[in-house]
Design a protein around this motif. Structure first.
Motif, mmCIF file in Angstrom:
data_model
loop_
_atom_site.group_PDB
_atom_site.id
_atom_site.type_symbol
_atom_site.label_atom_id
_atom_site.label_comp_id
_atom_site.label_asym_id
_atom_site.label_seq_id
_atom_site.Cartn_x
_atom_site.Cartn_y
_atom_site.Cartn_z
ATOM 1 N N GLY A 1 0.788 -1.225 0.000
ATOM 2 C CA GLY A 1 0.000 0.000 0.000
ATOM 3 C C GLY A 1 0.818 1.272 0.000
ATOM 4 N N GLU A 2 2.134 1.168 0.040
ATOM 5 C CA GLU A 2 2.973 2.361 0.097
ATOM 6 C C GLU A 2 3.265 2.904 -1.301
ATOM 7 N N MET A 3 3.650 4.177 -1.344
ATOM 8 C CA MET A 3 4.016 4.821 -2.611
ATOM 9 C C MET A 3 5.532 4.795 -2.776
ATOM 10 N N ILE A 4 5.987 4.702 -4.010
ATOM 11 C CA ILE A 4 7.413 4.764 -4.292
ATOM 12 C C ILE A 4 7.905 6.174 -3.942
ATOM 13 N N PRO A 5 8.940 6.308 -3.116
ATOM 14 C CA PRO A 5 9.334 7.625 -2.598
ATOM 15 C C PRO A 5 10.205 8.453 -3.537
ATOM 16 N N VAL A 6 10.305 8.078 -4.803
ATOM 17 C CA VAL A 6 11.094 8.837 -5.780
ATOM 18 C C VAL A 6 10.160 9.358 -6.859
ATOM 19 N N ALA A 7 10.200 10.663 -7.094
ATOM 20 C CA ALA A 7 9.352 11.294 -8.100
ATOM 21 C C ALA A 7 10.176 11.642 -9.341
ATOM 22 N N ALA A 8 9.479 12.019 -10.404
ATOM 23 C CA ALA A 8 10.160 12.368 -11.658
ATOM 24 C C ALA A 8 11.134 13.524 -11.466
ATOM 25 N N ASN A 9 10.759 14.493 -10.604
ATOM 26 C CA ASN A 9 11.642 15.637 -10.379
ATOM 27 C C ASN A 9 12.947 15.228 -9.699
ATOM 28 N N ASP A 10 12.919 14.138 -8.906
ATOM 29 C CA ASP A 10 14.142 13.646 -8.269
ATOM 30 C C ASP A 10 15.131 13.144 -9.321
ATOM 31 N N VAL A 11 14.608 12.405 -10.294
ATOM 32 C CA VAL A 11 15.461 11.876 -11.362
ATOM 33 C C VAL A 11 16.001 13.021 -12.223
ATOM 34 N N ALA A 12 15.116 13.956 -12.575
ATOM 35 C CA ALA A 12 15.529 15.094 -13.394
ATOM 36 C C ALA A 12 16.606 15.910 -12.697
ATOM 37 N N PHE A 13 16.427 16.134 -11.408
ATOM 38 C CA PHE A 13 17.418 16.896 -10.653
ATOM 39 C C PHE A 13 18.770 16.201 -10.647
ATOM 40 N N SER A 14 18.762 14.887 -10.424
ATOM 41 C CA SER A 14 20.015 14.144 -10.336
ATOM 42 C C SER A 14 20.802 14.207 -11.640
ATOM 43 N N ILE A 15 20.095 14.057 -12.764
ATOM 44 C CA ILE A 15 20.765 14.130 -14.067
ATOM 45 C C ILE A 15 21.396 15.506 -14.258
ATOM 46 N N HIS A 16 20.623 16.531 -13.965
ATOM 47 C CA HIS A 16 21.101 17.903 -14.120
ATOM 48 C C HIS A 16 22.277 18.183 -13.179
ATOM 49 N N ALA A 17 22.204 17.683 -11.945
ATOM 50 C CA ALA A 17 23.252 17.929 -10.951
ATOM 51 C C ALA A 17 24.584 17.315 -11.369
ATOM 52 N N VAL A 18 24.535 16.100 -11.886
ATOM 53 C CA VAL A 18 25.771 15.450 -12.342
ATOM 54 C C VAL A 18 26.402 16.250 -13.485
ATOM 55 N N LEU A 19 25.580 16.702 -14.411
ATOM 56 C CA LEU A 19 26.082 17.461 -15.555
ATOM 57 C C LEU A 19 26.731 18.775 -15.119
ATOM 58 N N LEU A 20 26.037 19.550 -14.273
ATOM 59 C CA LEU A 20 26.561 20.856 -13.867
ATOM 60 C C LEU A 20 27.775 20.736 -12.950
ATOM 61 N N THR A 21 27.810 19.716 -12.106
ATOM 62 C CA THR A 21 28.978 19.511 -11.259
ATOM 63 C C THR A 21 30.185 19.117 -12.093
ATOM 64 N N ALA A 22 29.954 18.327 -13.141
ATOM 65 C CA ALA A 22 31.035 17.964 -14.057
ATOM 66 C C ALA A 22 31.572 19.202 -14.780
ATOM 67 N N ILE A 23 30.675 20.123 -15.141
ATOM 68 C CA ILE A 23 31.103 21.368 -15.782
ATOM 69 C C ILE A 23 31.958 22.191 -14.826
ATOM 70 N N THR A 24 31.554 22.253 -13.563
ATOM 71 C CA THR A 24 32.336 22.975 -12.562
ATOM 72 C C THR A 24 33.717 22.353 -12.402
#
Length: 272
Positions: free
Chosen positions: A83-106
């Motif tokens: 009965g529980e919901m999966i605790p990861v939303a689409a925005n979590d995945v989108a953020f992670s992808i973006h974070a890896v890219l921008l940190t790599a640029i830095t």
């Protein structure tokens, strides 16, 4: 899998999630822009960037796997309840992808821009190497029994550990220099906004489901918010209260070019 009981709470959850995503995503740009304008990364601690890249890479593995893999979702529901919901939303995945890219640029900016005598410490390099070696060993441990939920929980633990320690080098660096020059406060203000919105999003889901499983079922996301908020408040205190008028030019003096952590075989600086 559970569904929402309240439409207004579901909408609030989505709004808070994307607010966290936008705030956290934009938070990477002030530092990148500051580095670009100065053509220098002096004042930005390199250990912080390296640990941050490891943190976001492990968090991306956790989020993407739990969000897209039906096998991992099945194991999660078997452990925490159908009965529980999966605790990861689409925005979590989108953020992670973006974070890896921008940190790599830095990190790339660190390579190409003026950096004085600053360097990545051997301690940080050793930590990162040990973490990824441990992750590789965990993969082969999980492989025979297909313990994928356990495996991604390892990556979740890695991101929590990295979140806990990644801010420390920059905080000490600011304290040592008695300045926050070269470290963007815009990054911190946006990161703080994202942390508060992320925690509020989890609270909304718990209220709707009348269950707090998502807080300990996704302990990494919970600790991510709390640790980020704590250090953001610390950095705001350093910038606005402790060292508000102390700004050093990267071309003036040696104070802003000292490496944060020296190995035992490095000579002791006369400026310390």
């Amino acid at each position: 899998m559970a569904s929402w009981n309240s439409i207004p709470l579901e909408i609030t959850y989505e709004v808070l999630g994307w607010l966290a995503f936008i705030s956290w995503s934009i938070s990477f740009y002030p530092q990148v822009i500051l580095n670009f304008r100065r053509k220098s990364v002096i004042g930005l601690n390199f250990d912080f960037v390296l640990l941050n890249l490891t943190k976001h890479s492990s968090y991306l593995i956790y989020n993407a796997t739990l969000y897209f893999s039906s096998a991992v979702q099945k194991q999660y529901l078997e452990k925490y309840g159908i009965g529980e919901m999966i605790p990861v939303a689409a925005n979590d995945v989108a953020f992670s992808i973006h974070a890896v890219l921008l940190t790599a640029i830095t990190l790339f900016q660190i390579v190409i821009y003026q950096r004085g005598s600053q360097k990545v410490s051997k301690i940080s390099i050793g930590l990162v190497a040990a973490v990824w070696l441990g992750a590789a060993v965990s993969f082969f441990v999980a492989l025979p029994t297909h313990s994928w939920l356990w495996l991604i929980s390892i990556f979740n633990s890695i991101q929590v550990f990295m979140t806990a320690i990644k801010y420390i080098p920059q905080a000490i660096f600011n304290f040592t220099r008695k300045s926050t020059d070269g470290f963007s406060i815009g990054n911190i203000l946006l990161d703080f906004t994202g942390g508060v919105a992320n925690y509020a999003q989890m609270a909304v889901q718990s209220i709707d489901q009348d269950s707090w499983v998502n807080f300990y079922g996704n302990i990494g996301k919970t600790l991510l918010s709390l640790i980020s908020i704590f250090f953001d408040l610390l950095f705001m205190g350093q910038h606005f209260v402790l060292y508000p008028s102390k700004r050093f030019s990267p071309k003036l003096g040696k104070e802003s070019t000292e490496p944060l952590v020296k190995s035992s075989d490095d000579p002791v600086s006369e400026n310390v």
